[in-house]
Design a protein around this motif. Structure first.
Motif, mmCIF file in Angstrom:
data_model
loop_
_atom_site.group_PDB
_atom_site.id
_atom_site.type_symbol
_atom_site.label_atom_id
_atom_site.label_comp_id
_atom_site.label_asym_id
_atom_site.label_seq_id
_atom_site.Cartn_x
_atom_site.Cartn_y
_atom_site.Cartn_z
ATOM 1 N N LEU A 74 0.833 -1.209 0.000
ATOM 2 C CA LEU A 74 0.000 0.000 0.000
ATOM 3 C C LEU A 74 0.862 1.251 0.000
ATOM 4 C CD1 LEU A 74 -2.798 -1.045 2.523
ATOM 5 C CD2 LEU A 74 -2.999 -0.830 0.052
ATOM 6 N N GLN A 75 1.880 1.263 0.808
ATOM 7 C CA GLN A 75 2.771 2.431 0.862
ATOM 8 C C GLN A 75 3.477 2.647 -0.468
ATOM 9 O OE1 GLN A 75 2.821 4.650 3.233
ATOM 10 N NE2 GLN A 75 1.334 3.438 4.385
ATOM 11 N N ARG A 76 3.886 1.549 -1.104
ATOM 12 C CA ARG A 76 4.541 1.688 -2.404
ATOM 13 C C ARG A 76 3.586 2.279 -3.435
ATOM 14 N NH1 ARG A 76 4.506 -0.726 -7.001
ATOM 15 N NH2 ARG A 76 3.119 -2.372 -6.278
ATOM 16 N N LEU A 77 2.330 1.811 -3.419
ATOM 17 C CA LEU A 77 1.339 2.339 -4.345
ATOM 18 C C LEU A 77 1.120 3.834 -4.137
ATOM 19 C CD1 LEU A 77 -1.518 -0.328 -4.585
ATOM 20 C CD2 LEU A 77 -0.133 0.570 -6.434
ATOM 21 N N LYS A 78 0.992 4.252 -2.905
ATOM 22 C CA LYS A 78 0.722 5.659 -2.604
ATOM 23 C C LYS A 78 1.900 6.551 -3.008
ATOM 24 C CE LYS A 78 -2.379 4.414 1.182
ATOM 25 N NZ LYS A 78 -2.566 4.341 2.651
ATOM 26 N N GLN A 79 3.117 6.013 -2.906
ATOM 27 C CA GLN A 79 4.288 6.792 -3.300
ATOM 28 C C GLN A 79 4.449 6.830 -4.816
ATOM 29 O OE1 GLN A 79 7.613 5.090 -1.242
ATOM 30 N NE2 GLN A 79 6.856 5.645 0.810
ATOM 31 N N GLU A 80 4.091 5.717 -5.487
ATOM 32 C CA GLU A 80 4.293 5.636 -6.934
ATOM 33 C C GLU A 80 3.268 6.469 -7.692
ATOM 34 O OE1 GLU A 80 4.726 2.174 -10.391
ATOM 35 O OE2 GLU A 80 4.645 1.642 -8.250
ATOM 36 N N TYR A 81 2.035 6.530 -7.182
ATOM 37 C CA TYR A 81 0.967 7.268 -7.859
ATOM 38 C C TYR A 81 0.537 8.439 -6.969
ATOM 39 C CZ TYR A 81 0.899 2.967 -10.585
ATOM 40 O OH TYR A 81 1.263 1.900 -11.357
ATOM 41 N N ARG A 82 1.301 9.503 -7.031
ATOM 42 C CA ARG A 82 1.059 10.651 -6.142
ATOM 43 C C ARG A 82 -0.074 11.541 -6.651
ATOM 44 N NH1 ARG A 82 4.861 11.469 -2.298
ATOM 45 N NH2 ARG A 82 6.779 10.248 -2.420
ATOM 46 N N ASP A 83 -0.311 11.543 -7.946
ATOM 47 C CA ASP A 83 -1.350 12.415 -8.495
ATOM 48 C C ASP A 83 -2.611 11.637 -8.853
ATOM 49 O OD1 ASP A 83 0.296 14.660 -8.284
ATOM 50 O OD2 ASP A 83 1.278 14.163 -10.188
#
Length: 492
Positions: A74-83
């Motif tokens: 989840l953290q990786r997803l939130k960092q990878e797709y910031r916009d």
């Protein structure tokens, strides 16, 4: 006081106006489908997803480290797709996320926008790959095999497809096939440019490669699978019975009669490779192949505790409270040694009562199974594995035995299902996610060689070793397919 003329006319006009407004909705243009999720919407959906897993997923309690792994993803997803994130991409990421559960009951209903797919159907043939068109014929007769897509070997595309599969399903070709079709999705996963054409490298008997460029479609409809007859006679004493909807056997008297006619043969080949449903009617018939009935339960089950669930949550799966049974002491000890406070008390599944059927004394059952044998089919495969007069042929089942919990993610609209219960075998060992191994393994995605199969199950072959019989099944004989003449072809 009775209504007057004015009141009746006013009511009629009001109803007419409401009807016109309802009809007017059809004239409005459909709202454009959402293509992107903002990061806030993505976080909302992921929060709902995790909450649903924590409250309802039975597989979540089996792995103490899974929540930490999910949090890292989840953290990786939130960092990878910031916009923002495309709906198609979000669907793929949810599939990856759910793969951590190792839950065979996971379903993801995509409402995503169309995306470019492979303009052909891949079909493995030994160490080669056939490139087939929508009629299941070679794209080019002189060069029927394919080695590269966009200049990359197919083995590399398989590795990328593994990203979307649970660990135990990786390198499983039938499980990879749906993902190999998702051309644009795999391109994005590899960081390749998404374009309207795809470069295919084909070759034939002379091994000379030929490159062709083909337009990428939004969908590829392969030829529909042939529907076999409900039952057909392969030989004087051998019958083939094919069934995909296990619920139909309970409500269709003609289907029951067909099954009884097939069971009257000395050998019944029962094809359940794509069977699903929850009715136990078929097991009531097939129990006649068992030599003696046991008083012990067929298996056991538990569900994920939840405040809104009733005690009869597992009743549709034919489970009863364990207090109604007396398991053998070793089995009871095995159950007691698995406390799992997040799961319910134990339930047991009794062996169903038999339906009278005429089965020859020397009658044998050959059960064809595979990864698409789900739900009640799993219990049939597990039970038949222990019958002396039954032989299981095909590929291992996946252990999809649980009752499903369904929910929808609010922002993306993805419809998801997860297993809310677990099934255990007659010894109290986990069966969900494990499945049943066949006695003789054969690939289920290729047409069976029916003459080899007949030699395997013929009476004089009863004492042969499975390895010897398996080599005979590989002989290039007439195929067991819809081309076989059918004496009772019926569609359901």
């Amino acid at each position: 006081m009775k209504p007057g003329f004015r009141e009746i006319v006013s009511c009629f006009i009001l109803l007419l106006l409401i009807s016109c407004l309802q009809l007017g909705r059809f004239l409005l243009p459909e709202p454009a489908k959402k293509e992107l999720l903002s990061q806030r919407q993505m976080k909302t959906d992921l929060t709902v997803l995790v909450k649903q897993l924590q409250q309802h997923s039975a597989f979540l309690v089996l792995d103490p480290d899974i929540e930490s792994r999910l949090e890292k993803r989840l953290q990786r997803l939130k960092q990878e797709y910031r916009d923002s994130i495309a709906i198609n991409r979000f669907t793929a990421e949810v599939n990856k996320l759910l793969g951590e559960l190792k839950d065979p009951g996971v379903r993801v209903s995509q409402t995503a926008l169309p995306s470019g797919v492979l303009p052909l159907r891949l079909k493995p043939m030994e160490d080669k790959w056939l490139a087939l068109n929508d009629k299941d014929e070679p794209l080019q007769n002189d060069t029927p095999f394919i080695s590269h897509i966009d200049g990359l070997p197919i083995s590399h595309w398989q590795k990328i497809a593994n990203h979307f599969l649970p660990p135990e399903q990786r390198n499983n070709v039938p499980m990879q096939m749906p993902w190999l079709q998702q051309l644009d999705l795999l391109r994005r996963e590899m960081g390749l440019r998404v374009k309207d054409e795809v470069l295919l490298t084909l070759y034939g008997a002379d091994l000379q490669p030929q490159n062709i460029e083909v337009k990428v479609p939004q969908q590829f409809l392969s030829a529909p699978l042939s529907i076999l007859a409900s039952w057909q006679q392969l030989a004087p004493e051998i019958a083939l019975f094919t069934l995909t909807d296990l619920n139909a056997i309970e409500t269709d008297p003609q289907l029951q009669q067909d099954l009884l006619r097939a069971m009257s043969h000395h050998i019944l080949v029962l094809d359940l490779r794509h069977a699903h449903g929850f009715s136990d009617s078929l097991l009531q018939f097939l129990g006649n192949y068992q030599d003696g009935l046991s008083s012990q339960p067929l298996g056991y089950g538990r569900y994920r505790r939840s405040p809104q669930l009733r005690r009869d949550f597992l009743r549709p799966l034919h489970f009863e409270p364990l207090t109604q049974f007396a398991p053998f002491p070793p089995v009871q000890a095995a159950l007691d040694n698995q406390p799992q406070p997040n799961l319910s008390h134990w339930y047991a599944r009794p062996i169903p009562k038999l339906v009278a059927a005429t089965v020859p004394d020397s009658g044998r059952l050959v059960l064809l199974i595979g990864p698409d044998c789900r739900q009640e089919c799993e219990w049939i495969a597990y039970a038949a594995k222990r019958w002396r007069r039954a032989l299981l042929v095909g590929e291992p089942t996946r252990g999809d035995l649980g009752r499903l919990h369904h929910f929808t993610l609010p922002a993306s609209g993805l419809k998801l299902s997860i297993s809310a219960s677990l099934g255990y075998d007659g010894y109290g060992q986990l069966l969900s996610g494990i499945g049943t191994e066949p006695d003789l393994q054969l690939p289920t995605d290729a047409p069976l060689q029916w003459q080899g199969l007949l030699s395997l199950i013929s009476p004089e072959q009863c004492l042969r070793k499975p390895t010897d019989a398996q080599s005979e099944l590989a002989l290039p004989n007439t195929q067991l397919s819809s081309a076989t003449p059918s004496s009772a072809a019926r569609q359901h």
